[in-house]
Motif scaffolding. Sequence first.
Motif, mmCIF file in Angstrom:
data_model
loop_
_atom_site.group_PDB
_atom_site.id
_atom_site.type_symbol
_atom_site.label_atom_id
_atom_site.label_comp_id
_atom_site.label_asym_id
_atom_site.label_seq_id
_atom_site.Cartn_x
_atom_site.Cartn_y
_atom_site.Cartn_z
ATOM 1 N N ILE A 95 38.651 70.134 27.138
ATOM 2 C CA ILE A 95 38.422 71.651 26.756
ATOM 3 C C ILE A 95 38.182 71.865 25.222
ATOM 4 N N GLU A 96 39.004 70.990 24.362
ATOM 5 C CA GLU A 96 38.631 70.944 22.962
ATOM 6 C C GLU A 96 37.394 70.446 22.782
ATOM 7 N N GLU A 97 36.830 69.404 23.327
ATOM 8 C CA GLU A 97 35.434 68.822 23.260
ATOM 9 C C GLU A 97 34.319 69.918 23.380
ATOM 10 N N GLN A 98 34.761 70.755 24.377
ATOM 11 C CA GLN A 98 33.688 71.800 25.110
ATOM 12 C C GLN A 98 33.633 72.825 24.265
ATOM 13 N N PHE A 99 34.892 73.472 23.777
ATOM 14 C CA PHE A 99 34.843 74.873 22.919
ATOM 15 C C PHE A 99 35.493 74.655 21.703
ATOM 16 N N GLY A 100 35.984 73.568 21.092
ATOM 17 C CA GLY A 100 36.571 73.478 19.886
ATOM 18 C C GLY A 100 35.651 73.852 18.823
ATOM 19 N N GLU A 138 33.547 77.371 14.482
ATOM 20 C CA GLU A 138 32.439 77.910 13.948
ATOM 21 C C GLU A 138 32.769 79.468 13.553
ATOM 22 N N HIS A 139 33.199 80.100 14.709
ATOM 23 C CA HIS A 139 33.384 81.499 14.676
ATOM 24 C C HIS A 139 34.989 82.044 14.477
ATOM 25 N N CYS A 140 35.567 81.173 14.384
ATOM 26 C CA CYS A 140 37.083 81.634 13.922
ATOM 27 C C CYS A 140 37.815 80.346 13.362
ATOM 28 N N PRO A 141 37.150 80.225 12.180
ATOM 29 C CA PRO A 141 37.570 79.141 11.372
ATOM 30 C C PRO A 141 39.040 79.047 10.817
ATOM 31 N N ASN A 142 39.350 80.192 10.636
ATOM 32 C CA ASN A 142 40.997 80.502 10.200
ATOM 33 C C ASN A 142 42.065 80.366 11.346
ATOM 34 N N ALA A 143 41.676 80.289 12.582
ATOM 35 C CA ALA A 143 42.409 80.167 13.786
ATOM 36 C C ALA A 143 43.308 78.609 13.892
ATOM 37 N N LEU A 144 44.577 78.930 13.975
ATOM 38 C CA LEU A 144 45.146 77.488 14.404
ATOM 39 C C LEU A 144 44.987 76.931 15.401
ATOM 40 N N ARG A 145 44.425 75.739 15.529
ATOM 41 C CA ARG A 145 44.020 74.992 16.684
ATOM 42 C C ARG A 145 44.881 74.050 17.212
ATOM 43 N N ILE A 146 45.453 74.494 18.501
ATOM 44 C CA ILE A 146 46.754 73.301 19.037
ATOM 45 C C ILE A 146 45.930 72.866 20.392
ATOM 46 N N LEU A 147 46.392 71.514 20.645
ATOM 47 C CA LEU A 147 45.836 70.883 21.732
ATOM 48 C C LEU A 147 47.144 70.608 22.465
ATOM 49 N N ASP A 148 47.130 70.852 23.740
ATOM 50 C CA ASP A 148 48.405 70.360 24.656
ATOM 51 C C ASP A 148 47.729 69.102 25.387
ATOM 52 N N THR A 149 48.216 67.825 25.058
ATOM 53 C CA THR A 149 47.813 66.822 25.439
ATOM 54 C C THR A 149 47.794 66.496 27.141
ATOM 55 N N GLU A 150 48.822 67.424 27.375
ATOM 56 C CA GLU A 150 49.357 67.200 28.980
ATOM 57 C C GLU A 150 49.826 65.654 29.070
ATOM 58 N N ASP A 151 49.011 64.803 29.304
ATOM 59 C CA ASP A 151 49.377 63.342 28.942
ATOM 60 C C ASP A 151 48.306 62.482 28.309
ATOM 61 N N LEU A 152 48.318 61.417 27.865
ATOM 62 C CA LEU A 152 47.301 60.811 27.254
ATOM 63 C C LEU A 152 46.410 60.326 28.283
ATOM 64 N N HIS A 153 45.159 60.678 28.500
ATOM 65 C CA HIS A 153 44.266 60.276 29.452
ATOM 66 C C HIS A 153 43.795 58.950 29.408
ATOM 67 N N PHE A 154 43.694 58.488 27.897
ATOM 68 C CA PHE A 154 43.204 56.984 27.912
ATOM 69 C C PHE A 154 44.346 56.232 28.437
ATOM 70 N N LEU A 155 45.445 56.364 28.118
ATOM 71 C CA LEU A 155 46.708 55.579 28.433
ATOM 72 C C LEU A 155 46.645 55.442 29.916
ATOM 73 N N ARG A 156 46.612 56.580 30.680
ATOM 74 C CA ARG A 156 46.610 56.565 32.255
ATOM 75 C C ARG A 156 45.407 55.651 32.787
ATOM 76 N N LEU A 157 44.394 56.158 32.303
ATOM 77 C CA LEU A 157 43.020 55.428 32.765
ATOM 78 C C LEU A 157 43.270 53.787 32.549
ATOM 79 N N ALA A 158 43.679 53.353 31.337
ATOM 80 C CA ALA A 158 43.663 51.970 31.051
ATOM 81 C C ALA A 158 44.680 51.367 32.145
#
Length: 414
Positions: free
Chosen positions: A91-96, A101-121
């Motif tokens: 979602i960060e890739e899609q909308f970040g 660009e439009h809200c540069p001063n907004a605090l950006r937080i990512l909820d990883t849920e789990d590390l996808h690359f670890l699970r897939l590996a």
Amino acid sequence: MKQKRPLLIIGLVWPEPQSSAAGWRMQQLVDFFLRENYQITFASAAAQSPYSLDLAKMGVQTQAVLLNDESFDDFVQQLNPEVVLFDRFMIEEQFGWRVAEHCPNALRILDTEDLHFLRLARQKAAEQNRVFEVDDLYSDTAKRELASILRCDLSLVISEFEYDLLIDQFNISADLLCYVPFLTDEISEAEMHSWPSFDARKNFVFIGNLMHPPNWDAVVQLKKNIWPKLSKQLPEASLLIYGAYTPPKAEQLHQPSERFYIMGRADSALEVIAEAKIMLAPIQFGAGVKGKLLEAMQAGTPSVTTTIGAEAMHINNRWNGFIADEDDAFISAAVRLYTDESLWQQAQKTGIEMLQARYNKKKFEAILKDRIEALFLNLKAHRQKHFLGQILQHHTLGSTRYMAKWIEAKNKNT
């Protein structure tokens, strides 16, 4: 009264707390921000389902958004959030980049849920029937997920194992991370006394979204390798498999003659877990923290799981039951717990201790609140200190923006 801060949460899906641990996690975060006096808008490009959380009832505004569409730009500009929470790195890739660009001063937080690359590996290693190696981590998914973490001001990590992995293996600064496990209330004496006793319980249980590969694999392990032997040693017991979105391949495993039941969706996960004597979770791969095992502790139900299942949850290898990776050891542990009341009661007590020690809501909500407040006070300096994130954001604004605009133009012409 203090003015509410506008917060935008962009969800991969609309949260379903009764369907998945991810939905439960998101509900906990929504509850936290509501208590902290945020005005929340939850947006998603996914379709809602009958099982979606009633956000409006909670006082949360909702907004359907489109992927690769400039309408989001107008929406986010008008909303002008002070905080944006991305639900998983995709979602960060899609909308970040649009938010930056439009809200540069907004605090950006990512909820990883789990590390996808670890699970897939881990999943890849399991499917190839080989031992997982550190080299497996260095994938394209890892590059994408780590870049997302670096672009954000703060990333919430649900597992201590993953928190340490990011710092020790990938040199991610602790300034960019906040360990926030599942957030649970303390178990009261009244709740403990309401649990069914050892004698009042029967059967084994497994629960989880069966569209999730680690859960489906665990069910296959139970059906093929564990239950045939276990059921012979305990001929009075059954194994009940609950799961949201049960696929046809799972329904085909339903075998009442073998006391192996595919039960479908549970109206209340805690209720069906509390009715069972033991939770079985032979999880071979995955990441994050396993909600089903946490719910077992909340229901006073001991469990048997694997090293991966108990990862970042046990306390010095103490578990509310047993940790076993080999099938025979797993089966032996399940039989012992099922038949030994004293052992079962001690396992239940250990689960309560783990729950109180590891998932204290007040403790971790206070930590998260302090981290967010510190970022509000020092966001410019924080971003300058971690300038690599701005570099990645700059290139994302170029490449991802170009691709999104191309898709947007293409959609308009079709």
